[in-house]
Design a protein around this motif. Structure first.
Motif, mmCIF file in Angstrom:
data_model
loop_
_atom_site.group_PDB
_atom_site.id
_atom_site.type_symbol
_atom_site.label_atom_id
_atom_site.label_comp_id
_atom_site.label_asym_id
_atom_site.label_seq_id
_atom_site.Cartn_x
_atom_site.Cartn_y
_atom_site.Cartn_z
ATOM 1 N N ILE A 84 30.016 -19.160 14.688
ATOM 2 C CA ILE A 84 29.675 -18.986 12.953
ATOM 3 C C ILE A 84 30.984 -17.527 12.109
ATOM 4 C CG2 ILE A 84 28.904 -18.905 10.382
ATOM 5 C CD1 ILE A 84 26.592 -20.858 12.007
ATOM 6 N N LYS A 85 29.854 -16.833 12.878
ATOM 7 C CA LYS A 85 30.643 -14.786 12.056
ATOM 8 C C LYS A 85 31.628 -15.274 12.970
ATOM 9 C CE LYS A 85 29.878 -11.678 10.611
ATOM 10 N NZ LYS A 85 29.744 -11.458 9.056
ATOM 11 N N GLU A 86 32.010 -15.503 14.356
ATOM 12 C CA GLU A 86 33.488 -15.466 14.666
ATOM 13 C C GLU A 86 34.664 -16.127 14.188
ATOM 14 O OE1 GLU A 86 35.862 -16.958 17.920
ATOM 15 O OE2 GLU A 86 33.731 -16.635 18.345
ATOM 16 N N MET A 135 22.404 -9.530 -0.240
ATOM 17 C CA MET A 135 20.927 -8.152 0.820
ATOM 18 C C MET A 135 20.789 -9.379 2.009
ATOM 19 S SD MET A 135 19.408 -5.784 -1.485
ATOM 20 C CE MET A 135 18.520 -7.099 -2.219
ATOM 21 N N ASN A 136 20.193 -10.489 2.353
ATOM 22 C CA ASN A 136 19.557 -11.158 2.747
ATOM 23 C C ASN A 136 20.931 -11.906 3.747
ATOM 24 O OD1 ASN A 136 16.323 -12.446 2.597
ATOM 25 N ND2 ASN A 136 17.575 -12.039 0.260
ATOM 26 N N GLU A 137 21.900 -11.904 3.762
ATOM 27 C CA GLU A 137 22.977 -12.582 4.221
ATOM 28 C C GLU A 137 23.191 -10.818 5.779
ATOM 29 O OE1 GLU A 137 27.848 -14.161 4.319
ATOM 30 O OE2 GLU A 137 26.553 -13.296 3.000
ATOM 31 N N GLN A 138 23.237 -9.887 4.881
ATOM 32 C CA GLN A 138 23.968 -9.206 5.365
ATOM 33 C C GLN A 138 23.120 -8.680 6.526
ATOM 34 O OE1 GLN A 138 27.036 -7.336 5.436
ATOM 35 N NE2 GLN A 138 26.487 -5.674 7.579
ATOM 36 N N LEU A 139 22.184 -8.791 6.041
ATOM 37 C CA LEU A 139 21.504 -7.483 7.194
ATOM 38 C C LEU A 139 20.639 -9.236 7.741
ATOM 39 C CD1 LEU A 139 18.299 -6.350 5.331
ATOM 40 C CD2 LEU A 139 19.760 -5.524 6.770
ATOM 41 N N MET A 140 20.488 -10.818 7.886
ATOM 42 C CA MET A 140 20.385 -11.661 8.980
ATOM 43 C C MET A 140 21.771 -11.855 9.962
ATOM 44 S SD MET A 140 21.236 -15.506 8.535
ATOM 45 C CE MET A 140 23.374 -15.228 8.292
ATOM 46 N N TRP A 141 23.300 -11.261 9.504
ATOM 47 C CA TRP A 141 24.145 -11.223 10.493
ATOM 48 C C TRP A 141 23.495 -10.178 11.236
ATOM 49 C CZ3 TRP A 141 25.947 -14.876 11.062
ATOM 50 C CH2 TRP A 141 27.377 -15.394 10.234
ATOM 51 N N VAL A 152 12.144 -5.857 8.390
ATOM 52 C CA VAL A 152 13.034 -6.400 7.552
ATOM 53 C C VAL A 152 12.416 -7.049 5.809
ATOM 54 C CG1 VAL A 152 15.239 -8.249 6.952
ATOM 55 C CG2 VAL A 152 14.639 -6.360 8.921
ATOM 56 N N SER A 153 12.109 -8.589 6.600
ATOM 57 C CA SER A 153 11.252 -9.804 5.225
ATOM 58 C C SER A 153 10.910 -9.139 4.618
ATOM 59 C CB SER A 153 10.628 -10.429 6.023
ATOM 60 O OG SER A 153 11.408 -11.003 6.531
ATOM 61 N N GLY A 212 22.065 -8.121 16.701
ATOM 62 C CA GLY A 212 21.877 -7.264 17.484
ATOM 63 C C GLY A 212 21.934 -5.921 17.178
ATOM 64 N N ASP A 213 22.149 -6.202 15.844
ATOM 65 C CA ASP A 213 22.530 -3.976 15.491
ATOM 66 C C ASP A 213 21.987 -3.415 14.373
ATOM 67 O OD1 ASP A 213 25.734 -4.727 16.008
ATOM 68 O OD2 ASP A 213 25.852 -5.663 13.848
ATOM 69 N N ILE A 214 20.725 -3.931 14.677
ATOM 70 C CA ILE A 214 19.189 -2.931 13.591
ATOM 71 C C ILE A 214 17.738 -3.193 15.053
ATOM 72 C CG2 ILE A 214 20.235 -3.129 11.859
ATOM 73 C CD1 ILE A 214 18.641 -5.120 10.685
ATOM 74 N N LYS A 215 16.815 -2.940 14.728
ATOM 75 C CA LYS A 215 15.941 -2.789 15.832
ATOM 76 C C LYS A 215 14.923 -2.880 15.203
ATOM 77 C CE LYS A 215 17.758 1.476 18.767
ATOM 78 N NZ LYS A 215 17.603 2.490 18.953
#
Length: 204
Positions: free
Chosen positions: A116-118, A170-176, A190-191, A181-184
């Protein structure tokens, strides 16, 4: 009577064919990515007649947007959970739960979410679909904010729709970032952080 019966059979067959194409589409997109997937590949995997896919979908973009809708329905269900808190603490608990479920569902569908992101970046049709999805979520969040403002739980000097947009983005960005796998950090962290930031600023 026979005519109605035949129509019913045709409708059933059409629904089954459509479902076969969607299932085949999901497989083809996952194997090849959005840009390399073709309607020919989907048609072949679905074992439908030559060109049948085009009878049901104008192009792969249209077929993919229907796949998105199926996945998003689970998230719509989460967003549509009853939200009538009586205290700030109740609101925090419910919002954190919704946020966590939103993130967990995204991770459950991680491979499709990557496609979807692609697709958002290369297909105007998919990008428009995602804009519609955003608008639907933001509308629901706006109503929730208006509810707590009227209930006296949240500050009424904030514009509900603007805050709703900020919260969703904010939710969308952190979801992506979780999906890619860009955040550990894990979903719980996160929630929790998102909800504390949101309720800390909006609620009294």
């Amino acid at each position: 009577m026979d005519g109605a019966e035949n129509l019913s059979k045709r409708q059933l067959q059409a629904l089954q064919t459509r479902e076969k194409l969607l299932n085949a589409g999901r497989t083809v997109f996952l194997e090849n990515g959005f840009q390399k997937a073709t309607m020919t590949q989907i048609n072949k995997l679905a074992h439908t007649g030559y060109g049948t896919a085009y009878v049901y979908f104008k192009n792969k973009d249209e077929l993919f947007t229907e796949l998105i809708e199926t996945i998003m329905q689970k998230m719509y269900d989460v967003a549509g959970l009853p939200f009538t808190p009586k205290t700030k603490e109740e609101a925090f608990t419910q919002i954190k739960k919704q946020t966590r479920l939103f993130m967990e569902l995204s991770l459950e569908e991680r491979q499709v979410m990557k496609i979807i992101k692609e697709a958002i970046g290369v297909s105007p049709i998919v990008a428009e679909k995602w804009s519609q999805i955003r608008a639907r979520f933001i509308s629901g969040i706006t109503k929730d904010i208006e509810y707590v403002q009227k209930a006296g739980l949240a500050r009424d000097d904030f514009h509900a729709n603007l805050i709703a947009k900020g919260w969703f983005y904010m939710n969308e960005q952190l979801m992506w970032e979780l999906v890619l796998g860009d955040i550990k950090e894990d979903v719980e962290a996160v929630s929790d952080h998102l909800t504390r930031l949101y309720t800390g600023g909006l609620y009294k």
